[in-house]
Design a protein around this motif. Structure first.
Motif, mmCIF file in Angstrom:
data_model
loop_
_atom_site.group_PDB
_atom_site.id
_atom_site.type_symbol
_atom_site.label_atom_id
_atom_site.label_comp_id
_atom_site.label_asym_id
_atom_site.label_seq_id
_atom_site.Cartn_x
_atom_site.Cartn_y
_atom_site.Cartn_z
ATOM 1 N N VAL A 11 4.469 9.859 -4.216
ATOM 2 C CA VAL A 11 4.046 9.114 -3.033
ATOM 3 C C VAL A 11 2.766 9.758 -2.500
ATOM 4 N N LEU A 13 0.569 10.716 0.555
ATOM 5 C CA LEU A 13 0.604 10.958 1.996
ATOM 6 C C LEU A 13 -0.719 11.600 2.391
ATOM 7 N N ILE A 168 2.884 4.054 4.460
ATOM 8 C CA ILE A 168 3.098 4.128 3.018
ATOM 9 C C ILE A 168 3.378 2.717 2.501
ATOM 10 N N ASP A 172 0.754 3.167 -2.443
ATOM 11 C CA ASP A 172 0.886 4.613 -2.251
ATOM 12 C C ASP A 172 2.101 5.192 -2.967
#
Length: 181
Positions: A11, A13, A168, A172
């Motif tokens: 993911v 971030l 998100i 992503d």
């Protein structure tokens, strides 16, 4: 002998990819492999036909240049954590936008295992040896959702990571994977 996928989720971030703590299913579903990276697309072990080739998201792309530090650490401890060939990655958005075609399957089965024109009760890619004359080739069509159950399961698992509050999106979230044989 078969091929298995070794998937991991990442993911992004604040612009940095991080290894996600998601339970991504592993499998030997060749139709999933075909859709993700054109691996085993239409054939199984030793080139035995299993289904017509289907469109795919991408040829294997290799590992991403911006691979997460967490996944780099995993690979430094176990170089085969992602298998040993056909490394690639796809975003959740690419999985969501994939057309998910019907799949024309083929296999060898006993005549008693054929149920109408659908999937037989049991089947395999090929048969050899003295009992092979008992088997017949059978063709059938399955929906992608049924034929590539692991693709659907992976997509659903990745979708849990979407977080509007943290910004998100499906762009992503990505699946990084490789295969073994």
């Amino acid at each position: 002998m078969g091929t298995e996928i070794h998937p991991r989720a990442e993911v992004r971030l604040n612009g940095i990819w991080r290894l996600a703590n998601q339970n991504i299913p592993s499998c030997r579903n060749y139709i999933t492999f075909a859709a993700l990276a054109n691996v085993r697309n239409g054939y199984g072990f030793a080139g035995v036909p299993t289904h017509d080739a289907i469109p795919f998201i991408s040829e294997p792309r290799g590992l991403p240049d911006d691979l997460s530090a967490g996944l780099r650490d995993v690979l430094s401890l176990d170089p085969y954590a992602l298998g040993d060939h056909s490394f690639s990655w796809v975003t959740l958005r690419e999985m969501q936008e994939y057309a998910k075609p019907d799949v024309h399957c083929t296999g060898m089965c006993l005549p008693d295992d054929i149920i109408g024109s659908g999937r037989p009760k049991s089947w395999c890619g090929g048969v050899s040896g003295p009992s092979s004359e008992k088997y017949v080739r059978h063709d059938w069509v399955e929906s992608f959702k049924y034929a590539a159950t692991t693709f659907v399961e992976i997509q659903q698992e990745l979708e849990w990571m979407i977080d509007d509050e943290r910004g998100i999106t499906a762009d992503d979230i990505r699946l990084v994977f490789g295969f073994d044989s």
